[in-house]
Design a protein around this motif. Structure first.
Motif: not given
Length: 388
Positions: A219-229, A282-292, A362-367
């Motif tokens: 399955f595949g995701f296509y996301l934009t700021d307002t819509d997607g599929s 919607t975010l990109i998250l990572g461990d505190a050390q590498s994000v800093a 890390w978490v690669l969200g829709d950002a």
């Protein structure tokens, strides 16, 4: 709120069906802390379910997660709620329509039960009204670390998404749902992760594969700021150029891959981190050390926990060039997606956010996902990306 598009297939080609998605607008500043807390707790919960199902501690589980908790082709139209992308499914005979969030970071499907006193304004499931309903006699109990929860009973019934029906599909009907989970445009959840983190057994999309309803486990995701599929049973090649760059899944739970490098201004600032590709944030998250370490490479950035845990601000006019290298390809995160929100004439809050030690990946969200076409392949245990 944008109207939902019908759950029936809206775009069909020789390999699958695509469902349009719409994104609901929300106050990002108000939502940041709730989203951060829920995302961290979602992974803690999935690590606990993984341990229950496999008898093993997940390799990426943090310290808190090691404590047990109670814990043919088609496309579906999705709309974005405060946190997740959602669309319509139907359950039962006769069918009842629900709006559910499609989340690659979890694997269970649940909707509110007709006995749920707090679920007013949401569609609910009444097992006595469906001729195809069967009570499995098992409890369902998800308790997140942010104190949100959904509890109820497990059933099987016919579930249809984008015109594709999974018969005798196991799911949960929640008789007690925390208000934090009800304060969304959607009614419930459809998880699209691996069975190892499911309380209810085989997830809906995997059932569609097993029953031969879709032609492939992709399955595949296509996301934009307002819509997607969301495309079920393959990918929609009209939405991307060039071949998909496939990357092996590290752990069959959520969709974990290796990120080779995170780059700022063409220079590598972080190397070799495990990351889940998650439509549920919607975010990109990572461990505190590498994000800093990431933000220290952007002049003028600074920690800004007043806007939410793990948040950083940076000068809006700096427009840093940020990219992520995965496999043989490098994908640029556009300046509009690096910016989470603007808090003053000069300062913006970034979408790259630190977590605590409860999750170590890390978490690669829709950002991130808004910059690429993303394909998830159960058949070959891999995640693919392509340029839009």
């Amino acid at each position: 709120m944008s109207p939902l598009v019908s759950a029936v297939p809206l775009h069909v080609n020789g390999t699958g069906v695509s469902i349009p998605l719409k994104k609901r607008s929300s106050n990002r500043l108000d939502n940041t802390m709730a989203q951060h807390a829920h995302l961290v707790s979602k992974y803690e919960n999935s690590f606990n379910i993984y341990r229950i199902n496999t008898g093993k501690i997940h390799p990426l589980a943090g310290r808190r997660s090691m404590i047990s908790s109670r814990a043919n082709t088609s496309t579906e139209a999705l709309t974005a709620s405060k946190i997740l992308w959602y669309g319509e499914i139907t359950i039962g005979t006769p069918p009842v329509t629900f709006k559910v969030e499609f989340d690659t970071g979890s694997s269970d499907t649940w909707v509110p039960d007709s006995s749920c006193a707090a679920c007013s304004g949401h569609s609910t499931y009444d097992p006595s009204s469906s001729s195809t309903s069967r009570d499995l006699g098992q409890d369902f109990d998800i308790n997140y670390q942010d104190d949100t929860y959904a509890t109820g009973q497990q059933y099987t019934d016919d579930i249809t998404v984008a015109g594709l029906t999974a018969t005798n599909q196991a799911f949960a009907s929640a008789s007690d749902v925390d208000s934090g989970l009800l304060d969304r445009a959607s009614d419930g959840m459809m998880g699209m992760g691996w069975p190892s983190i499911s309380q209810t057994g085989t997830p809906v999309f995997n059932t569609l594969v097993e029953q031969g309803v879709v032609s492939s486990g992709v399955f595949g995701f296509y996301l934009t700021d307002t819509d997607g599929s969301l495309f079920l049973g393959g990918t929609d090649a009209s939405l991307y150029k060039g071949p998909l760059n496939w990357n092996p899944v590290l752990y069959q739970s959520s969709w974990y891959i290796t990120v080779d490098d995170v780059n700022v201004g063409g220079q590598t600032v972080i190397s070799s981190v495990d990351a889940s590709v998650d439509s549920g944030t919607t975010l990109i998250l990572g461990d505190a050390q590498s994000v800093a370490q990431f933000w220290s490479s952007i002049p003028g950035s600074q920690a800004a926990i007043q806007y939410g845990p793990g948040m950083y601000t940076y000068p809006c006019d700096s427009n840093p060039i940020v990219s992520v290298s995965i496999g043989s390809q490098t994908y640029t995160i556009s300046s509009q997606h690096l910016k989470w929100l603007q808090v003053s004439d000069a300062d913006c809050v970034g979408s790259v956010v630190a977590t605590d030690d409860s999750i170590r990946h890390w978490v690669l969200g829709d950002a991130f996902m808004k910059n690429v076409y993303t394909a998830f392949d159960f058949d070959h245990s891999r995640v693919g990306f392509a340029q839009l």
